[in-house]
Design a protein around this motif. Structure first.
Motif, mmCIF file in Angstrom:
data_model
loop_
_atom_site.group_PDB
_atom_site.id
_atom_site.type_symbol
_atom_site.label_atom_id
_atom_site.label_comp_id
_atom_site.label_asym_id
_atom_site.label_seq_id
_atom_site.Cartn_x
_atom_site.Cartn_y
_atom_site.Cartn_z
ATOM 1 N N TYR A 34 51.123 41.361 44.277
ATOM 2 C CA TYR A 34 51.415 39.980 43.884
ATOM 3 C C TYR A 34 50.422 39.542 42.812
ATOM 4 O O TYR A 34 49.207 39.749 42.927
ATOM 5 N N ASN B 255 44.168 34.087 53.902
ATOM 6 C CA ASN B 255 45.374 34.918 53.945
ATOM 7 C C ASN B 255 45.896 35.206 52.543
ATOM 8 O O ASN B 255 46.381 36.308 52.266
ATOM 9 N N GLN C 176 46.182 38.992 50.442
ATOM 10 C CA GLN C 176 47.394 39.508 49.797
ATOM 11 C C GLN C 176 47.157 39.904 48.339
ATOM 12 O O GLN C 176 47.721 40.886 47.857
ATOM 13 N N PHE D 250 54.516 34.598 45.294
ATOM 14 C CA PHE D 250 54.203 34.628 46.723
ATOM 15 C C PHE D 250 53.623 33.271 47.110
ATOM 16 O O PHE D 250 52.878 32.666 46.329
ATOM 17 N N LEU E 17 54.584 33.125 53.359
ATOM 18 C CA LEU E 17 53.768 33.469 54.517
ATOM 19 C C LEU E 17 53.334 32.172 55.195
ATOM 20 O O LEU E 17 52.701 31.321 54.567
#
Length: 629
Positions: free
Chosen positions: A491, A510, A514, A589, A621
């Motif tokens: 990403y 988080n 990623q 994302f 997410l």
């Protein structure tokens, strides 16, 4: 590629496990589905038709009620057999057998039947509230919309608790009428003669059709084929045979109890009204007043309590049937509360319209009409059911025998024939009563009737003339694809939604997990003040300025740690503003924090995460507070 169909009533599918139990414990584990179905045989619609039949014709229509119950026993047992053997409910099986357009038509007809059933429940509950608390009917009708909350509560508690609630309602209804039967003291010889079949014509035919529609409800056939799948069974010949046997016990016991209640209502009406010269008691309110006049205060009070219990329990089963029909026929899965609300609103409208324009006295006729509508829809559920359960290729050794098949088709012919006779008779009456409107009847009503007749003929002939694929072509969430090769995804532009809560740190962590230091991070915060909603980017009130400053603190902290970050402020609705930034800023994302709302708070504050998911085309997410992926 897997072609396994989506489970019917997936949230409670196989949630009750009777395996490993023996004796009565095993029998009791299977009891329940038919009791939920039997509620539909004791709803306010049944009350209206039974009271109308008993007051107008005495005990003479008991045989119609008895015959309807026998037909119901046969058809409900076929419905249970379909669900047990094939693991499909009636709507899912129809989706496999008929083209998309025909399924859409079948869905519309089934939905109309559910609305008609719901209409009777609304009126019944409103009348019960009026009888107990002297509440105006229009208020009672409006209040029935709140039962959605009770339905959601019971659904979330699991299948066994839902069944326990329904059984308690049935117990209240049964005890109420048992006491009233002792109060009335019917003529037993007259009751016995009522079981002898007689000729049906005119108003007797109309009420008899209503009794059939109120007893053999089409949506109950959909419901039963799904509810039996809430029991886990061993998929062996012996396991399936055992499940069919125990569910037959369940069906016989539950539906015979329902017959006793319905017979008690008709006998009560015959003994209380027909015997005393009140031949036109089609209104539940009239029944209440006359009961009070003849037998004192206790009988009508019990009558009202049973009426409310009946309407409330029928509402829950109607909601389940609506879910099955919608998901099965047209692959549409929406939130239960929304579906319940839509059905209830569509049923409330004609009830309110009737009260406003025809007065409260028109509601009794509206209930009976709703039951006739149910009967008219029966053929579209019964005919496919018989086809599916008699198909040896699909059902194997569990296909119904020739004897059962003959009885089933005889029942279908009787139902369709009586309905055809009623429709023909009704159109003739309209033309006679309103000769000036005859051209409009020929132009509008006749083509509609012919179209429905052609559809019914197609539903009958299609499984005979054409072979169909046993596997569903469509399921609500599509079919799983084969996984051949899994490559890691990199990403480059990650968005993080910020709400200045303790959840922010978890969301940022988080996001970094990623993308690492190679990705660009956009920290998004939405200003939702009244000023922001009206003026958008032009607003710069104290809250907005404070939010801008706080967001910059996060950005500067990330930059100091060596990450590439920037801030983005949005204005107005959180979901649409987040989606606008994501779609316009090349984001690939999103990391969002869960607000943790439940039930009522979601209805009040909205569900931002779910809305954003449907407005963007990138992965989302969702991070719960205190949880690190």
């Amino acid at each position: 590629m897997s072609n396994k169909p989506a489970n019917s009533l997936a949230n409670v599918h196989s949630s009750v496990n009777p395996e490993g139990k023996t004796g009565w414990k095993r029998v009791l584990a299977f009891l329940g589905p038919a009791y939920l179905v039997s509620v539909g045989y004791m709803d306010p619609g049944n009350w209206a038709t039974d009271i109308a039949g008993g007051s107008a014709f005495g005990y003479r229509l008991i045989w119609v009620l008895f015959a309807s119950n026998l037909i119901a026993l046969l058809l409900q047992s076929l419905s249970a057999r379909l669900g047990i053997v094939r693991g499909l409910d009636l709507a899912q099986a129809s989706k496999n057998a008929y083209p998309r357009f025909v399924n859409f038509c079948l869905y519309l007809l089934a939905q109309i039947a559910i609305i008609a059933c719901d209409l009777a429940e609304i009126i019944g509950m409103a009348i019960g509230l009026q009888l107990l608390f002297h509440l105006p009917l229009i208020w009672g009708v409006s209040l029935t919309i709140t039962d959605t909350v009770l339905m959601l509560f019971l659904m979330n508690k699991g299948m066994r608790k839902l069944e326990a609630f329904i059984m308690s309602m049935i117990f209240i209804i049964g005890v109420s009428f048992l006491i009233e039967m002792f109060i009335v003291g019917p003529d037993l010889a007259g009751v016995a003669k009522g079981f002898i079949p007689g000729n049906l014509s005119g108003s007797a035919l109309y009420i008899a059709i209503g009794i059939i529609g109120a007893t053999v409800m089409p949506h109950n056939l959909y419901l039963h084929s799904s509810l039996v799948q809430t029991r886990q069974i061993t998929r062996t010949d012996e396991g399936i045979r055992s499940s069919i046997k125990f569910n037959l016990f369940d069906t016989v016991i539950a539906l015979n109890l329902a017959f006793i209640v319905n017979a008690a209502i008709l006998i009560l009406a015959a003994a209380a009204f027909y015997k005393n010269g009140y031949f036109k008691v089609a209104e539940i309110q009239d029944a209440y007043k006359l009961l009070e006049h003849i037998f004192g205060a206790i009988a009508p009070t019990l009558f009202a309590i049973a009426l409310i219990a009946s309407g409330q329990s029928s509402t829950i089963t109607g909601t389940l049937a609506g879910q099955i029909i919608m998901e099965g026929h047209i692959n549409l899965r929406i939130e239960p509360w929304l579906r319940r609300l839509l059905t209830r609103v569509l049923a409330i409208v004609p009830a309110v319209f009737t009260i406003i324009y025809f007065g409260e006295s028109g509601l009794g006729s509206l209930i009976i009409l709703s039951q006739v509508v149910l009967s008219l829809q029966l053929g579209f559920a019964v005919i496919p059911l018989i086809h599916f359960t008699s198909n040896k290729k699909r059902m194997g050794k569990f296909a119904i025998s020739l004897k059962v098949k003959v009885l089933a088709w005889a029942s279908a012919v009787l139902i369709v024939g009586l309905n055809a006779k009623l429709v023909y008779q009704q159109i003739g009456d309209w033309i006679t009563q309103y000769p000036s409107s005859a051209p409009w009847i020929y132009i509008l009503v006749t083509p509609l009737v012919v179209g429905i007749g052609v559809l019914l003929l197609y539903v009958f002939l299609r499984p005979i003339l054409f072979k169909h694929n046993d596997e569903p072509a469509r399921v609500p969430h599509g079919l799983a694809s084969t996984i051949e090769n899994v490559e890691p995804i990199t990403y480059h532009n990650i968005a993080v939604t910020i709400d200045f809560s303790t959840n922010d740190t978890d969301c940022i962590r988080n996001a970094i997990m990623q993308g690492g230091k190679r990705a660009h991070y956009t920290l998004i915060h939405i200003v939702e003040t009244a000023g922001a909603r009206y003026y958008g980017t032009e607003v710069m009130d104290h809250e907005t300025q404070s939010d801008v400053d706080n967001l910059d603190i996060y950005v500067n902290a990330l930059i100091k740690l060596g990450y590439k970050a920037k801030a983005q402020i949005g204005y107005g609705s959180a979901a649409s503003s987040i989606a606008k930034i994501v779609n316009g800023d090349d984001i690939d994302f999103i990391v969002m924090g869960s607000h943790g709302h439940r039930a009522l708070k979601d209805l009040i504050f909205g569900t931002t995460v779910n809305t954003v998911r449907h407005l963007v085309n990138v992965p989302v997410l969702v991070v719960k507070p205190g949880i690190i992926s």
